[in-house]
Design a protein around this motif. Structure first.
Motif, PDB file in Angstrom:
ATOM      1  N   PHE A  64     -47.689  -7.126  31.469  1.00 22.86           N
ATOM      2  CA  PHE A  64     -48.516  -7.947  32.344  1.00 22.86           C
ATOM      3  C   PHE A  64     -49.659  -7.135  32.940  1.00 22.86           C
ATOM      4  CE2 PHE A  64     -48.913  -9.366  36.915  1.00 22.86           C
ATOM      5  CZ  PHE A  64     -49.668 -10.491  36.671  1.00 22.86           C
ATOM      6  N   GLU A  65     -50.904  -7.622  32.800  1.00 13.97           N
ATOM      7  CA  GLU A  65     -52.057  -6.931  33.370  1.00 13.97           C
ATOM      8  C   GLU A  65     -52.583  -7.621  34.620  1.00 13.97           C
ATOM      9  OE1 GLU A  65     -55.146  -6.383  30.505  1.00 13.97           O
ATOM     10  OE2 GLU A  65     -53.892  -5.130  29.237  1.00 13.97           O
ATOM     11  N   LYS A  66     -52.878  -8.904  34.505  1.00 12.93           N
ATOM     12  CA  LYS A  66     -53.422  -9.626  35.659  1.00 12.93           C
ATOM     13  C   LYS A  66     -53.277 -11.125  35.450  1.00 12.93           C
ATOM     14  CE  LYS A  66     -58.181  -9.668  33.991  1.00 12.93           C
ATOM     15  NZ  LYS A  66     -59.573  -9.364  34.317  1.00 12.93           N
ATOM     16  N   MET A  67     -53.536 -11.846  36.523  1.00 12.49           N
ATOM     17  CA  MET A  67     -53.452 -13.298  36.498  1.00 12.49           C
ATOM     18  C   MET A  67     -54.703 -13.848  37.175  1.00 12.49           C
ATOM     19  SD  MET A  67     -50.371 -15.668  38.050  1.00 12.49           S
ATOM     20  CE  MET A  67     -49.205 -14.412  37.643  1.00 12.49           C
ATOM     21  N   ASN A  68     -55.333 -14.833  36.530  1.00 17.51           N
ATOM     22  CA  ASN A  68     -56.482 -15.526  37.113  1.00 17.51           C
ATOM     23  C   ASN A  68     -56.069 -16.960  37.371  1.00 17.51           C
ATOM     24  OD1 ASN A  68     -58.085 -13.900  34.516  1.00 17.51           O
ATOM     25  ND2 ASN A  68     -58.407 -13.272  36.600  1.00 17.51           N
ATOM     26  N   ILE A  69     -56.360 -17.451  38.569  1.00 17.32           N
ATOM     27  CA  ILE A  69     -56.024 -18.826  38.929  1.00 17.32           C
ATOM     28  C   ILE A  69     -57.302 -19.524  39.354  1.00 17.32           C
ATOM     29  CG2 ILE A  69     -54.691 -20.315  40.470  1.00 17.32           C
ATOM     30  CD1 ILE A  69     -52.778 -17.883  40.862  1.00 17.32           C
ATOM     31  N   LEU A  70     -57.530 -20.698  38.807  1.00 19.20           N
ATOM     32  CA  LEU A  70     -58.648 -21.545  39.206  1.00 19.20           C
ATOM     33  C   LEU A  70     -58.066 -22.916  39.517  1.00 19.20           C
ATOM     34  CD1 LEU A  70     -61.776 -21.560  39.486  1.00 19.20           C
ATOM     35  CD2 LEU A  70     -61.842 -22.551  37.202  1.00 19.20           C
ATOM     36  N   ALA A  71     -58.222 -23.339  40.756  1.00 19.41           N
ATOM     37  CA  ALA A  71     -57.631 -24.605  41.192  1.00 19.41           C
ATOM     38  C   ALA A  71     -58.720 -25.556  41.671  1.00 19.41           C
ATOM     39  CB  ALA A  71     -56.623 -24.356  42.310  1.00 19.41           C
ATOM     40  N   PHE A  72     -58.625 -26.790  41.214  1.00 19.86           N
ATOM     41  CA  PHE A  72     -59.549 -27.856  41.624  1.00 19.86           C
ATOM     42  C   PHE A  72     -58.792 -28.791  42.540  1.00 19.86           C
ATOM     43  CE2 PHE A  72     -61.323 -32.110  41.188  1.00 19.86           C
ATOM     44  CZ  PHE A  72     -62.672 -31.886  41.328  1.00 19.86           C
ATOM     45  N   ARG A  73     -59.292 -28.947  43.741  1.00 15.60           N
ATOM     46  CA  ARG A  73     -58.648 -29.829  44.706  1.00 15.60           C
ATOM     47  C   ARG A  73     -59.346 -31.184  44.665  1.00 15.60           C
ATOM     48  NH1 ARG A  73     -57.476 -28.788  51.115  1.00 15.60           N
ATOM     49  NH2 ARG A  73     -56.256 -30.663  51.369  1.00 15.60           N
ATOM     50  N   THR A  74     -58.561 -32.230  44.444  1.00 16.16           N
ATOM     51  CA  THR A  74     -59.125 -33.569  44.377  1.00 16.16           C
ATOM     52  C   THR A  74     -59.628 -33.999  45.743  1.00 16.16           C
ATOM     53  OG1 THR A  74     -57.660 -34.177  42.566  1.00 16.16           O
ATOM     54  CG2 THR A  74     -58.647 -35.970  43.784  1.00 16.16           C
ATOM     55  N   ASP A  75     -60.816 -34.535  45.744  1.00 16.81           N
ATOM     56  CA  ASP A  75     -61.427 -35.076  46.952  1.00 16.81           C
ATOM     57  C   ASP A  75     -61.279 -36.594  46.883  1.00 16.81           C
ATOM     58  OD1 ASP A  75     -63.058 -35.946  48.996  1.00 16.81           O
ATOM     59  OD2 ASP A  75     -64.773 -34.726  48.424  1.00 16.81           O
ATOM     60  N   SER A  76     -60.678 -37.189  47.887  1.00 19.78           N
ATOM     61  CA  SER A  76     -60.420 -38.637  47.866  1.00 19.78           C
ATOM     62  C   SER A  76     -61.706 -39.455  47.761  1.00 19.78           C
ATOM     63  CB  SER A  76     -59.639 -39.058  49.113  1.00 19.78           C
ATOM     64  OG  SER A  76     -60.375 -38.744  50.276  1.00 19.78           O
ATOM     65  N   THR A  77     -62.839 -38.844  48.079  1.00 17.50           N
ATOM     66  CA  THR A  77     -64.102 -39.573  47.961  1.00 17.50           C
ATOM     67  C   THR A  77     -64.730 -39.416  46.578  1.00 17.50           C
ATOM     68  OG1 THR A  77     -65.397 -37.702  48.790  1.00 17.50           O
ATOM     69  CG2 THR A  77     -64.577 -39.287  50.426  1.00 17.50           C
ATOM     70  N   ASP A  78     -64.179 -38.520  45.752  1.00 17.26           N
ATOM     71  CA  ASP A  78     -64.757 -38.258  44.432  1.00 17.26           C
ATOM     72  C   ASP A  78     -63.663 -38.057  43.390  1.00 17.26           C
ATOM     73  OD1 ASP A  78     -66.466 -37.639  42.330  1.00 17.26           O
ATOM     74  OD2 ASP A  78     -66.701 -35.566  42.942  1.00 17.26           O
ATOM     75  N   ILE A  79     -62.978 -39.137  43.035  1.00 21.42           N
ATOM     76  CA  ILE A  79     -61.921 -39.063  42.021  1.00 21.42           C
ATOM     77  C   ILE A  79     -62.501 -38.765  40.639  1.00 21.42           C
ATOM     78  CG2 ILE A  79     -60.117 -40.419  40.845  1.00 21.42           C
ATOM     79  CD1 ILE A  79     -59.313 -39.568  43.637  1.00 21.42           C
ATOM     80  N   THR A  80     -63.738 -39.173  40.382  1.00 17.41           N
ATOM     81  CA  THR A  80     -64.340 -38.934  39.067  1.00 17.41           C
ATOM     82  C   THR A  80     -64.510 -37.444  38.795  1.00 17.41           C
ATOM     83  OG1 THR A  80     -66.560 -39.184  39.975  1.00 17.41           O
ATOM     84  CG2 THR A  80     -65.540 -41.155  39.004  1.00 17.41           C
TER      85      THR A  80
END
Length: 177
Positions: A64-80
């Motif tokens: 194991f070298e590293k871990m990259n995390i990218l998270a998108f949080r849903t905005d209730s005003t912009d479901i698209t």
């Protein structure tokens, strides 16, 4: 001679430039976006100095070298926004370099695990895509050398029994709110 070197350098540069979307490019393009939370975790997130490790756990940790995390949080005003972004990630993961290892759930709620490597014993990267339309999604890249599926299971076991450097995980708390 200088013209030849310049010409060869230009050809190599143009040839290496690839407009094909990749997960790496997706991470780079969205790291600074306010809609995303990006975290890079080094292997030292797992504190094993007070834990006796088996040989298989040592091998997993060494791969194991590293871990990259990218998270998108849903905005209730912009479901698209969720639909657009998750569709883009799924399109990237359809590339032949990503092999699906496992899938759970269906539709907009679920998770899938992919890997990149020559075979299932020499894996360079594991990718986990998990999401729920109401909350958002996360893409986790686990990078290493000669990893295999057993290493991932051993890493999960190590995470449970070792001390984890929680300071590195603070940005994810925003997603959990």
């Amino acid at each position: 001679m200088k013209k030849l070197v310049l010409l060869v350098s230009s050809v190599i540069l143009l040839w290496s430039c690839n407009d094909k979307p990749t997960l790496q490019k997706y991470f780079v393009e969205n790291t600074e976006s306010s809609k995303f939370i990006a975290i890079d975790l080094a292997s030292n997130i797992i504190k094993t100095d007070k834990v006796a490790l088996s040989e298989t756990e040592k091998a997993a940790l060494e791969s194991f070298e590293k871990m990259n995390i990218l998270a998108f949080r849903t905005d209730s005003t912009d479901i698209t926004g969720y639909d657009k972004e998750i569709k883009e990630v799924k399109a990237i993961l359809k590339d032949e370099s990503y092999q699906q290892l496992m899938k759970a759930g269906s539709g907009n709620d679920g998770a899938a695990i992919y890997f990149v490597g020559n075979d299932d014993e020499h894996i360079e990267e594991f990718v986990v895509l998990a999401g729920k339309k109401e909350n958002g999604f996360a893409v986790v890249r686990v990078l290493g050398n000669d990893m295999n599926p057993t290493h991932i299971m051993n890493m999960l076991s190590l995470l449970q029994k070792s001390q984890v450097d929680m300071e590195q995980l603070k940005p994810l708390q925003q997603l959990m709110k």
